[in-house]
Design an enzyme around this catalytic site. Structure first.
Site, PDB file in Angstrom:
ATOM      1  N   CYS A  75       0.446  -1.374   0.090  1.00 41.68           N
ATOM      2  CA  CYS A  75      -0.036   0.583  -0.143  1.00 41.68           C
ATOM      3  C   CYS A  75       0.722   1.557   0.244  1.00 41.68           C
ATOM      4  O   CYS A  75       1.931   1.923   0.711  1.00 41.68           O
ATOM      5  CB  CYS A  75      -1.404   0.139   0.898  1.00 41.68           C
ATOM      6  SG  CYS A  75      -1.979  -0.805   1.443  1.00 41.68           S
ATOM      7  N   ASP A  76       0.522   1.978  -0.443  1.00 38.21           N
ATOM      8  CA  ASP A  76       0.931   3.745  -0.315  1.00 38.21           C
ATOM      9  C   ASP A  76       0.257   4.694  -0.225  1.00 38.21           C
ATOM     10  O   ASP A  76      -0.923   4.738  -1.454  1.00 38.21           O
ATOM     11  CB  ASP A  76       1.890   3.633  -1.441  1.00 38.21           C
ATOM     12  CG  ASP A  76       2.427   4.998  -1.512  1.00 38.21           C
ATOM     13  OD1 ASP A  76       3.883   4.934  -1.047  1.00 38.21           O
ATOM     14  OD2 ASP A  76       2.451   5.921  -1.715  1.00 38.21           O
ATOM     15  N   SER A  77       0.183   5.451   0.993  1.00 34.95           N
ATOM     16  CA  SER A  77      -0.966   6.416   1.200  1.00 34.95           C
ATOM     17  C   SER A  77      -0.556   7.600   0.448  1.00 34.95           C
ATOM     18  O   SER A  77       0.529   8.540   0.654  1.00 34.95           O
ATOM     19  CB  SER A  77      -1.581   6.554   2.154  1.00 34.95           C
ATOM     20  OG  SER A  77      -2.003   5.226   1.955  1.00 34.95           O
TER      21      SER A  77
END
Length: 209
Positions: A75-77
């Site tokens: 994931c990357d936000s």
């Protein structure tokens, strides 16, 4: 089969554990700045998804020997405000500038997700997508902002805020999936797992199931 979380984020780990999954945690060593620099024309959703996919792939390569049958989730936000995509501020001055720019306004928290399925140590399936959640920010007073920055919390999170920590005091509301704001969208991960032939309940701990 094990679920491997390709992230150092304690918030993501906490979301998964609260939802019945105790993953193996492996932190990727992806150079995020270099990857983004290599794709300057990608739109914001594509950028966070590229980063998530790179993290998942790096971890999958590393753990294939120890966990030959696994699903790796990356994931990357980042926060999108006025067309600008921002990640972690890392220092108090940057965090302060960002808060002054977004106070009383609305941004979109974008999280890229990638799931890779390993069988016999080989990557056999993958799925990628992003989730977006609207975030309506309050207007903290100068004293409140000083106190929040002093906690250190906003320096190491996307957009310089959290929903599940001190930052929650300064979020008026959200439009969409709350788990996505924390860093991993449970509904999206469930759909991505299903698309590669894996049911999320397969990873639930005995205590939960």
């Amino acid at each position: 089969m094990r679920l491997v979380l390709a992230s150092a984020s304690p918030a993501r780990l906490g979301v998964l554990r609260a939802a019945g999954i105790d993953p193996v945690v492996e932190v990727s060593d992806v150079d995020e700045d270099a990857l983004l620099a290599a794709h300057p024309d990608a739109d914001p959703a594509a950028k966070v998804t590229l980063l998530a996919a790179a993290k998942a792939a790096a971890v999958a390569d590393r753990i294939a020997g120890d966990h030959p049958d696994a699903v790796v989730v990356g994931c990357d936000s980042m926060l999108l405000v006025d067309g600008e995509l921002v990640g972690k501020p890392y220092d108090a001055d940057t965090a302060r500038r960002r808060w002054k720019a977004m106070a009383g306004r609305t941004g979109e928290l974008l999280t890229g997700h990638a799931v890779l399925r390993l069988t016999g140590g080989e990557m056999v399936q993958r799925a990628e997508e992003h989730a977006g959640t609207g975030v309506r920010f309050a207007e903290p007073t100068g004293a409140e902002l000083d106190a929040y920055l002093a906690t250190g919390e906003p320096l190491h999170v996307a957009g310089a805020f959290t929903l599940d920590g001190f930052g929650g005091w300064f979020v008026e509301g959200i439009d969409g999936d709350p788990s996505n704001v924390i860093g991993i969208s449970l509904p999206l991960v469930r759909r991505l797992l299903a698309s590669i032939g894996v049911g999320v309940v397969e990873f639930w701990t005995e205590e939960t199931s």
